[in-house]
Design an enzyme around this catalytic site. Structure first.
Site, PDB file in Angstrom:
ATOM      1  N   ASP A   2     -33.512 -76.254  39.625  1.00 37.97           N
ATOM      2  CA  ASP A   2     -32.433 -76.398  40.593  1.00 37.97           C
ATOM      3  C   ASP A   2     -31.350 -77.366  40.105  1.00 37.97           C
ATOM      4  OD1 ASP A   2     -31.568 -75.393  42.926  1.00 37.97           O
ATOM      5  OD2 ASP A   2     -32.518 -76.900  44.187  1.00 37.97           O
ATOM      6  N   GLY A   3     -30.117 -77.064  40.487  1.00 43.07           N
ATOM      7  CA  GLY A   3     -29.022 -77.994  40.238  1.00 43.07           C
ATOM      8  C   GLY A   3     -27.966 -77.495  39.266  1.00 43.07           C
ATOM      9  N   GLY A   5     -25.660 -75.190  39.700  1.00 49.40           N
ATOM     10  CA  GLY A   5     -24.366 -75.050  40.376  1.00 49.40           C
ATOM     11  C   GLY A   5     -23.698 -76.404  40.565  1.00 49.40           C
ATOM     12  N   ARG A   6     -24.479 -77.381  41.037  1.00 51.85           N
ATOM     13  CA  ARG A   6     -23.921 -78.721  41.286  1.00 51.85           C
ATOM     14  C   ARG A   6     -23.480 -79.388  39.990  1.00 51.85           C
ATOM     15  NH1 ARG A   6     -28.825 -80.511  44.719  1.00 51.85           N
ATOM     16  NH2 ARG A   6     -29.474 -78.443  44.045  1.00 51.85           N
ATOM     17  N   TRP A   7     -24.253 -79.160  38.950  1.00 57.51           N
ATOM     18  CA  TRP A   7     -23.917 -79.718  37.630  1.00 57.51           C
ATOM     19  C   TRP A   7     -22.543 -79.203  37.191  1.00 57.51           C
ATOM     20  CZ3 TRP A   7     -22.931 -77.901  32.690  1.00 57.51           C
ATOM     21  CH2 TRP A   7     -23.138 -78.794  31.632  1.00 57.51           C
ATOM     22  N   HIS A  19     -25.347 -72.418  34.778  1.00 58.53           N
ATOM     23  CA  HIS A  19     -26.517 -71.607  34.425  1.00 58.53           C
ATOM     24  C   HIS A  19     -26.674 -71.540  32.901  1.00 58.53           C
ATOM     25  CE1 HIS A  19     -27.207 -70.696  38.532  1.00 58.53           C
ATOM     26  NE2 HIS A  19     -26.160 -69.903  38.683  1.00 58.53           N
ATOM     27  N   TRP A  51     -30.905 -62.760  45.379  1.00 56.73           N
ATOM     28  CA  TRP A  51     -30.029 -61.581  45.479  1.00 56.73           C
ATOM     29  C   TRP A  51     -28.983 -61.762  46.559  1.00 56.73           C
ATOM     30  CZ3 TRP A  51     -30.183 -58.695  41.416  1.00 56.73           C
ATOM     31  CH2 TRP A  51     -31.388 -58.478  40.737  1.00 56.73           C
ATOM     32  N   ARG A  53     -26.947 -64.105  46.710  1.00 56.32           N
ATOM     33  CA  ARG A  53     -25.750 -64.729  46.105  1.00 56.32           C
ATOM     34  C   ARG A  53     -24.699 -63.654  45.790  1.00 56.32           C
ATOM     35  NH1 ARG A  53     -27.795 -69.791  42.483  1.00 56.32           N
ATOM     36  NH2 ARG A  53     -29.211 -70.587  44.061  1.00 56.32           N
ATOM     37  N   LEU A 113     -48.492 -72.091  23.919  1.00 58.67           N
ATOM     38  CA  LEU A 113     -47.994 -72.176  25.296  1.00 58.67           C
ATOM     39  C   LEU A 113     -47.748 -70.796  25.897  1.00 58.67           C
ATOM     40  CD1 LEU A 113     -46.503 -73.949  27.590  1.00 58.67           C
ATOM     41  CD2 LEU A 113     -44.412 -73.371  26.346  1.00 58.67           C
ATOM     42  N   ARG A 164     -39.824 -80.496  40.732  1.00 61.43           N
ATOM     43  CA  ARG A 164     -38.643 -79.990  41.429  1.00 61.43           C
ATOM     44  C   ARG A 164     -37.452 -80.840  41.006  1.00 61.43           C
ATOM     45  NH1 ARG A 164     -37.203 -76.031  45.861  1.00 61.43           N
ATOM     46  NH2 ARG A 164     -35.001 -76.187  45.409  1.00 61.43           N
ATOM     47  N   GLU A 183     -49.876 -81.185  42.324  1.00 66.38           N
ATOM     48  CA  GLU A 183     -49.206 -82.470  42.546  1.00 66.38           C
ATOM     49  C   GLU A 183     -47.700 -82.211  42.442  1.00 66.38           C
ATOM     50  OE1 GLU A 183     -50.609 -85.431  43.289  1.00 66.38           O
ATOM     51  OE2 GLU A 183     -52.587 -84.493  43.284  1.00 66.38           O
TER      52      GLU A 183
HETATM   53  C1  FPP Z   1     -30.962 -72.755  40.528  1.00 68.04           C
HETATM   54  O1  FPP Z   1     -29.821 -73.599  40.530  1.00 68.04           O
HETATM   55  C2  FPP Z   1     -30.991 -71.953  39.326  1.00 68.04           C
HETATM   56  C3  FPP Z   1     -31.053 -70.593  39.281  1.00 68.04           C
HETATM   57  C4  FPP Z   1     -31.103 -69.758  40.487  1.00 68.04           C
HETATM   58  C5  FPP Z   1     -31.020 -69.871  37.992  1.00 68.04           C
HETATM   59  C6  FPP Z   1     -31.844 -70.427  36.882  1.00 68.04           C
HETATM   60  C7  FPP Z   1     -31.568 -69.642  35.684  1.00 68.04           C
HETATM   61  C8  FPP Z   1     -31.342 -70.121  34.443  1.00 68.04           C
HETATM   62  C9  FPP Z   1     -31.450 -71.547  34.082  1.00 68.04           C
HETATM   63  C10 FPP Z   1     -30.921 -69.119  33.407  1.00 68.04           C
HETATM   64  C11 FPP Z   1     -31.751 -68.988  32.210  1.00 68.04           C
HETATM   65  C12 FPP Z   1     -33.168 -68.736  32.485  1.00 68.04           C
HETATM   66  C13 FPP Z   1     -34.031 -68.357  31.530  1.00 68.04           C
HETATM   67  C14 FPP Z   1     -35.473 -68.288  31.860  1.00 68.04           C
HETATM   68  C15 FPP Z   1     -33.612 -68.006  30.180  1.00 68.04           C
HETATM   69  P1  FPP Z   1     -28.693 -73.405  41.638  1.00 68.04           P
HETATM   70  O2  FPP Z   1     -27.763 -72.326  41.190  1.00 68.04           O
HETATM   71  O3  FPP Z   1     -29.345 -73.117  42.952  1.00 68.04           O
HETATM   72  O4  FPP Z   1     -27.976 -74.761  41.643  1.00 68.04           O
HETATM   73  P2  FPP Z   1     -27.375 -75.531  42.917  1.00 68.04           P
HETATM   74  O5  FPP Z   1     -28.514 -75.790  43.849  1.00 68.04           O
HETATM   75  O6  FPP Z   1     -26.821 -76.778  42.322  1.00 68.04           O
HETATM   76  O7  FPP Z   1     -26.314 -74.645  43.516  1.00 68.04           O
END
Ligand code: FPP
Length: 216
Positions: A2-3, A5-7, A19, A51, A53, A113, A164, A183
C-alpha cells in the site's frame, strides 16, 4: 503493497508512476527475502476490489504486471525463485495469464523462495470458492481441512508475519483464513520506499513476539 498512489501524489506525479516505483520495490524485496532465507513471500498485487478503480489505472496495472513478469523472469530463475499465483486467475486478461503461466512454468522446479502473487485476489472469495469446491467433492459437512486444501494457497504454510505498509490498520480482504494466527506489523513507510532494512526491521520485531496460538 500500500501507498503507491500517495507516494506519487507527494511528488506531484500521476498514480501509475507510484505503481512503477512499487514494481522496483517488489524487485528489491524479493531479492532480500530470498537472501534472508524466507520460504514464502506473498505479495498482494491486485485485489478483487481493485477493479473498482478507473479503467485507466486497472489497465495500466495489468500492463505493468505483464511487463514486470516478462522483464524479471530470467532474474527470478537465476535466483532460484519459484513463482506462484493465487486468486481468481482465470478472470485476468488473457495476455497477463499467458505471461504468468510462462513464468510459473519456467520457475517450476526451483527450490528457493516461493514468490506468491495475489492477483484478482479476495480472502472472502477464496473461502467461498473453497467451500463450493468441497461441496462439489461431495462433502456434506465441511471440516477445516476441506477448506485449507481447496484454498488457492493449498500446500503453503499459513503466514507467520503480515506486513502492512503506509500505516493502514486494515486487512483489506487479504488471506482471511490463512492469517488466523499471523503476527501483524504496520509500518508508516509507503510501499515504493520499502527497502531491505524495513524488511529486516519487521522480521526483528516479529522475532521478539511471543506466539501462543491461543494457548498459554
Ligand atoms: C496499492 O497502493 C497498490 C496496488 C493496488 C498495486 C500494487 C502493484 C504493484 C506494486 C505493481 C507491480 C506488482 C508486481 C507483483 C510486479 P495504492 O494504489 O492503494 O496506494 P494509495 O493507498 O496510496 O492510493
Amino acid at each position: 503493497m500500500d501507498g503507491n498512489g500517495r507516494w506519487a501524489r507527494k511528488k506531484g506525479f500521476p498514480r501509475i508512476y507510484g505503481h512503477r516505483a512499487g514494481a522496483e520495490a517488489v524487485r528489491s524485496t524479493v531479492r532480500a527475502a530470498g537472501e534472508l532465507g524466507i520460504e514464502v513471500l506473498t505479495l498482494y498485487a491486485f485485489s478483487t476490489e481493485n477493479w473498482l478503480r478507473p479503467q485507466t489505472e486497472t489497465r495500466a496495472l495489468m500492463g505493468l504486471l505483464r511487463m514486470t513478469l516478462r522483464r524479471e523472469v530470467i532474474e527470478l530463475n537465476r535466483n532460484n525463485v519459484r513463482l506462484r499465483a493465487i486468486g481468481r486467475i482465470h478472470e485476468l486478461p488473457q495476455n497477463v495469464r499467458d505471461e504468468l503461466e510462462r513464468c510459473v512454468d519456467i520457475t517450476r522446479s526451483n527450490s528457493g523462495l516461493i514468490l506468491n502473487l495475489a492477483l484478482n485476489y479476495g480472502g472472502r472469495q477464496d473461502i467461498l470458492d473453497a467451500v463450493n469446491a468441497s461441496i462439489k467433492q461431495g462433502k456434506k459437512t465441511i471440516e477445516e481441512e476441506d477448506i485449507s486444501r481447496n484454498l488457492t494457497t493449498a500446500g503453503l504454510s499459513d503466514p507467520d508475519l503480515l506486513i502492512r505498509t503506509s500505516g493502514e490498520y486494515r486487512i483489506s480482504n487479504f488471506l482471511l483464513w490463512q492469517i488466523a494466527y499471523a503476527e501483524i506489523y504496520v509500518t508508516p513507510v509507503l510501499w515504493p520506499d520499502f527497502k531491505r532494512t524495513h524488511l529486516q526491521e519487521a522480521i526483528l520485531n516479529y522475532q521478539k513476539r511471543e506466539r501462543r496460538f491461543g494457548g498459554l
